[in-house]
Design a protein around this motif. Sequence first.
Motif, PDB file in Angstrom:
ATOM      1  N   ILE A 236       0.846  -1.202   0.000  1.00 35.78           N
ATOM      2  CA  ILE A 236       0.000   0.000   0.000  1.00 35.78           C
ATOM      3  C   ILE A 236       0.877   1.246   0.000  1.00 35.78           C
ATOM      4  CG2 ILE A 236      -1.751   1.282   1.294  1.00 35.78           C
ATOM      5  CD1 ILE A 236      -2.720  -1.419   2.415  1.00 35.78           C
ATOM      6  N   PHE A 237       1.968   1.205   0.821  1.00 36.82           N
ATOM      7  CA  PHE A 237       2.835   2.373   0.932  1.00 36.82           C
ATOM      8  C   PHE A 237       3.651   2.629  -0.334  1.00 36.82           C
ATOM      9  CE2 PHE A 237       2.743   1.516   5.704  1.00 36.82           C
ATOM     10  CZ  PHE A 237       1.843   2.543   5.945  1.00 36.82           C
ATOM     11  N   SER A 238       3.680   1.680  -1.242  1.00 36.08           N
ATOM     12  CA  SER A 238       4.414   1.913  -2.489  1.00 36.08           C
ATOM     13  C   SER A 238       3.763   3.020  -3.316  1.00 36.08           C
ATOM     14  CB  SER A 238       4.480   0.625  -3.308  1.00 36.08           C
ATOM     15  OG  SER A 238       3.174   0.215  -3.711  1.00 36.08           O
ATOM     16  N   LYS A 239       2.473   3.284  -3.046  1.00 36.03           N
ATOM     17  CA  LYS A 239       1.757   4.328  -3.788  1.00 36.03           C
ATOM     18  C   LYS A 239       1.206   5.429  -2.888  1.00 36.03           C
ATOM     19  CE  LYS A 239       0.303   1.088  -7.414  1.00 36.03           C
ATOM     20  NZ  LYS A 239      -0.853   0.493  -8.126  1.00 36.03           N
ATOM     21  N   ASN A 240       1.034   5.160  -1.601  1.00 32.47           N
ATOM     22  CA  ASN A 240       0.437   6.120  -0.687  1.00 32.47           C
ATOM     23  C   ASN A 240       1.162   6.104   0.651  1.00 32.47           C
ATOM     24  OD1 ASN A 240      -2.187   6.731  -2.325  1.00 32.47           O
ATOM     25  ND2 ASN A 240      -2.063   4.494  -2.233  1.00 32.47           N
ATOM     26  N   VAL A 241       0.914   7.105   1.467  1.00 33.51           N
ATOM     27  CA  VAL A 241       1.565   7.179   2.772  1.00 33.51           C
ATOM     28  C   VAL A 241       0.615   6.823   3.900  1.00 33.51           C
ATOM     29  CG1 VAL A 241       3.263   8.882   2.038  1.00 33.51           C
ATOM     30  CG2 VAL A 241       1.072   9.665   3.006  1.00 33.51           C
ATOM     31  N   VAL A 242      -0.632   6.424   3.583  1.00 27.55           N
ATOM     32  CA  VAL A 242      -1.607   6.055   4.603  1.00 27.55           C
ATOM     33  C   VAL A 242      -2.180   4.684   4.257  1.00 27.55           C
ATOM     34  CG1 VAL A 242      -3.756   6.640   5.801  1.00 27.55           C
ATOM     35  CG2 VAL A 242      -2.204   8.459   5.053  1.00 27.55           C
ATOM     36  N   ALA A 243      -2.164   3.778   5.239  1.00 25.71           N
ATOM     37  CA  ALA A 243      -2.750   2.453   5.061  1.00 25.71           C
ATOM     38  C   ALA A 243      -3.651   2.157   6.244  1.00 25.71           C
ATOM     39  CB  ALA A 243      -1.659   1.391   4.953  1.00 25.71           C
ATOM     40  N   VAL A 244      -4.782   1.535   5.963  1.00 32.69           N
ATOM     41  CA  VAL A 244      -5.726   1.161   7.017  1.00 32.69           C
ATOM     42  C   VAL A 244      -5.585  -0.343   7.272  1.00 32.69           C
ATOM     43  CG1 VAL A 244      -8.148   1.059   7.729  1.00 32.69           C
ATOM     44  CG2 VAL A 244      -7.305   2.999   6.376  1.00 32.69           C
ATOM     45  N   PHE A 245      -5.449  -0.689   8.531  1.00 33.98           N
ATOM     46  CA  PHE A 245      -5.305  -2.095   8.963  1.00 33.98           C
ATOM     47  C   PHE A 245      -6.556  -2.435   9.766  1.00 33.98           C
ATOM     48  CE2 PHE A 245      -2.496  -5.044  11.822  1.00 33.98           C
ATOM     49  CZ  PHE A 245      -3.266  -6.133  11.428  1.00 33.98           C
ATOM     50  N   ILE A 246      -7.442  -3.281   9.165  1.00 35.59           N
ATOM     51  CA  ILE A 246      -8.701  -3.658   9.814  1.00 35.59           C
ATOM     52  C   ILE A 246      -8.537  -5.025  10.469  1.00 35.59           C
ATOM     53  CG2 ILE A 246     -11.163  -4.152   9.475  1.00 35.59           C
ATOM     54  CD1 ILE A 246     -11.069  -2.302   7.034  1.00 35.59           C
ATOM     55  N   ASP A 247      -8.818  -5.080  11.788  1.00 34.84           N
ATOM     56  CA  ASP A 247      -8.692  -6.311  12.579  1.00 34.84           C
ATOM     57  C   ASP A 247      -9.934  -6.414  13.451  1.00 34.84           C
ATOM     58  OD1 ASP A 247      -7.795  -8.520  14.006  1.00 34.84           O
ATOM     59  OD2 ASP A 247      -6.567  -7.313  15.369  1.00 34.84           O
ATOM     60  N   GLU A 248     -11.037  -6.933  12.865  1.00 36.50           N
ATOM     61  CA  GLU A 248     -12.346  -6.888  13.521  1.00 36.50           C
ATOM     62  C   GLU A 248     -12.359  -7.607  14.870  1.00 36.50           C
ATOM     63  OE1 GLU A 248     -15.787  -7.778  11.184  1.00 36.50           O
ATOM     64  OE2 GLU A 248     -14.826  -7.095   9.333  1.00 36.50           O
ATOM     65  N   HIS A 249     -11.618  -8.722  14.983  1.00 33.65           N
ATOM     66  CA  HIS A 249     -11.663  -9.506  16.219  1.00 33.65           C
ATOM     67  C   HIS A 249     -10.506  -9.183  17.169  1.00 33.65           C
ATOM     68  CE1 HIS A 249     -14.917 -11.888  14.547  1.00 33.65           C
ATOM     69  NE2 HIS A 249     -14.210 -12.071  13.447  1.00 33.65           N
ATOM     70  N   THR A 250      -9.733  -8.186  16.826  1.00 25.59           N
ATOM     71  CA  THR A 250      -8.575  -7.701  17.619  1.00 25.59           C
ATOM     72  C   THR A 250      -7.539  -8.798  17.902  1.00 25.59           C
ATOM     73  OG1 THR A 250      -9.568  -8.107  19.803  1.00 25.59           O
ATOM     74  CG2 THR A 250     -10.047  -5.977  18.748  1.00 25.59           C
ATOM     75  N   ASP A 251      -7.536  -9.840  17.076  1.00 28.30           N
ATOM     76  CA  ASP A 251      -6.569 -10.922  17.301  1.00 28.30           C
ATOM     77  C   ASP A 251      -5.141 -10.493  16.973  1.00 28.30           C
ATOM     78  OD1 ASP A 251      -8.510 -12.750  18.115  1.00 28.30           O
ATOM     79  OD2 ASP A 251      -8.930 -13.402  16.058  1.00 28.30           O
ATOM     80  N   ALA A 252      -4.997  -9.492  16.119  1.00 29.95           N
ATOM     81  CA  ALA A 252      -3.659  -9.061  15.693  1.00 29.95           C
ATOM     82  C   ALA A 252      -3.176  -7.822  16.431  1.00 29.95           C
ATOM     83  CB  ALA A 252      -3.646  -8.789  14.184  1.00 29.95           C
ATOM     84  N   GLU A 253      -3.878  -7.433  17.478  1.00 32.26           N
ATOM     85  CA  GLU A 253      -3.504  -6.216  18.195  1.00 32.26           C
ATOM     86  C   GLU A 253      -2.104  -6.315  18.817  1.00 32.26           C
ATOM     87  OE1 GLU A 253      -5.710  -3.048  21.219  1.00 32.26           O
ATOM     88  OE2 GLU A 253      -6.364  -5.149  21.148  1.00 32.26           O
ATOM     89  N   PHE A 254      -1.654  -7.528  19.084  1.00 37.08           N
ATOM     90  CA  PHE A 254      -0.340  -7.724  19.712  1.00 37.08           C
ATOM     91  C   PHE A 254       0.815  -7.219  18.835  1.00 37.08           C
ATOM     92  CE2 PHE A 254      -1.105 -11.529  17.180  1.00 37.08           C
ATOM     93  CZ  PHE A 254       0.111 -11.740  16.551  1.00 37.08           C
TER      94      PHE A 254
END
Length: 750
Positions: free
Chosen positions: A13-31
């Motif tokens: 995503i950053f190859s074209k933009n400087v903002v990326a959204v990371f969606i983690d609905e179940h918060t399993d990847a919050e670590f």
Amino acid sequence: MIDLWLKEDLEKIFSKNVVAVFIDEHTDAEFILDILNKTFNVHQANSEIEELHVKYLIEKEQPSATKHVIYTNLAKGDLKYIREYCEVNGCLDIRHLENYIKAKVHKALNLNINLPKDELITAAKVSIGKDLTYWMDLCHKGSSEIFDLKIELLPFIHDPVLFNKKYDDQLLTTFYQKVNELLGQEYIVKPPQTLADEIVAKMFDGLSCNDCDPVLESVYVQWLNSKEHDGSFDKYLTNYLSKNSNASILNSNQDIWNINVNHPFKLIDEQWLKAIGKDINNKAVLPNYLAKISQRDQSKQAQSLNTTFWADIKVLLEFDDKNIGYLSNREQCIEFYTKHFHKLDTAIRNLYTEFLNNPEILAPYQDYYKHLVDVFFDKWFKYIEGYQENQTGILQRIIDENSQKTAIIVGDGVAYELACEVSKKVSDNFKFTNEIIMADLPSLTVNNMSRIYMANGMVDKVQSKREKYLTKQNPSTEIDYVRLDEVNSEARSGQYLICTYKDIDDMGDKLNNKALKYFPESVDYFAQQIAVLLNSGYQKVFLITDHGFVLTGMLTDADKITPTLNGQSYVAERYIRTVDKQHSATSYVEIEKQYEEFNYHYFSRTMNPFKTPSVYGFAHGGAAPQELITPYFCWERTAETGGSLNAKFTNKADLKNVSGELYLLKIQADKSEDNIFEMERKVYLVKFFGKEQIGKSDVFTLKQGETINKEYTFDGNNEIEIQLLDALTKEQLDKAIVKKNNDRDLGGLF
């Protein structure tokens, strides 16, 4: 590994933009957020207000090169203010982390991983910082590989509190479960330190009965080799031994040899030593012990614990005294000592150092050593008649035979075996020559030091007068005299450097057996200073000494010789002086030699001392090979340790009569068509006024056949010595004397 996968997806995503959204609905990847924040600027937006705030912060910085990650647990359809970033820039939408992991593993390894969701997420947390082999093991071996206990146990044992901060509660619970499975016990919540103590107890119990779990034995090996976790082992071992007596480590029904050869218990080593000591004179049984001794001696774990005395036991037990019977003259005895017997002296010295306060262990080994000494001494003293020393004038011979820059270390009491230990510590990059000098009798410091310095055979008690004599014998040669502890990497003006070192003899005379523990430090120090000398411009370094020494170890009154003497006499531990010839002293070695009012010297034919008021242990003055065979060792820089392009001053004659304040040095490098590899050499100049260094130049490069001019001022000195040195090895390539002609400065008026 999961951290790398997420970063790779975000970077797309950053190859074209400087903002990326990371969606983690179940918060399993919050670590993973703390790790991502080390690379990107991470924002959390889990509500409308947070979305608005994040959008404001990011757009406030525009235009910006900072990479922003917006983490949210809101579904894409529920987003409001940052929804635009998802549509325009793209987003990383992980609805089910376990499926994301499975897909990544399959793509990377073409393998399917079948683990429950909780175990997959736990494995993902542990995978941070690891490579693909971690996931490969999980695919093949299952959840047992989530925590590699061979790796994770050591940091946990070393510092349980710090380890607990590394993982979250879910991970720690999984880890504790695995540890309890390893220990064969039910999982019960307990303080981390308690669990660590249980692990170590299980490890030590297994080592003591040769039934250690392979995982725990692997951790044990790592522990002893780890600098990062150094320090905690001794604490645990002390704690274990305080709770487990020797009897519990070795129960009454246990075979003392059925123990892991890499064990950490000195108590067990001592049991082995006692068992061997009882059978030490049984030639039929000793081979049975040697296999175990060799294993223990080669154990890296034993060496890490500084259990090194098994090498000395091995030397004693493997020594074959049969060859002594074939010795038929003094020269053969000397050769046998320097090739073989001196190793026994090193071994017993090390054993005295380790066990002198433990006579129950030491006694049989000392008796065995002294038996071997008696066998050898029978031959040595059989051929002692006509003994001739070659120590007198040795310093003068070294000066006469070595024209290059040379250093000589004159030790006091550096026995041949001790010098051999020094030679093992000096780098193999230097050429080493191992020869000997036969010391004069009696082997005493005043007598033998006088022999070393004074070729006229006279005895002088004052060291400065000996040095003055040697200087007087070499009027055109500059000799520097220093203590060995004054040696450093700076070049000195003299062609020869004589370094004195008296610590060994001083410590031995004052501390006797207590001095033994300091001898290894002296060995290391000798080796260190030899290397310093060879790297500071000296082409050769010699190590010589006045005499060696004997160690009498543990003595009883029966071991001490009480001589019956006639007339005036003086009795020392290793020699006797008398005015009159002793006709009854036929069992002693007699030498007719005058000293003060005495005319005769007598020496014991054994290791046993004469009975005196002195404290026994370390002694010299006698006629034993340990006292008379001394090192004549030489280390020399070879062509491989220095350059071979020679250079010299070409205007030495002009430099001896310089008018004015400036003088010009002309330095020419050799031109040799034979050596195409030495096309240049880096050098520098050092200036001396008397023996004091007053300056040195920067390093410059001489090329083959080139002449370089360097101009300097006298700076208030009328006569200066200039040395041309190799910049790497500090080898002296040439030197010149520069003299200022003050008469010519004044136009000849005076």
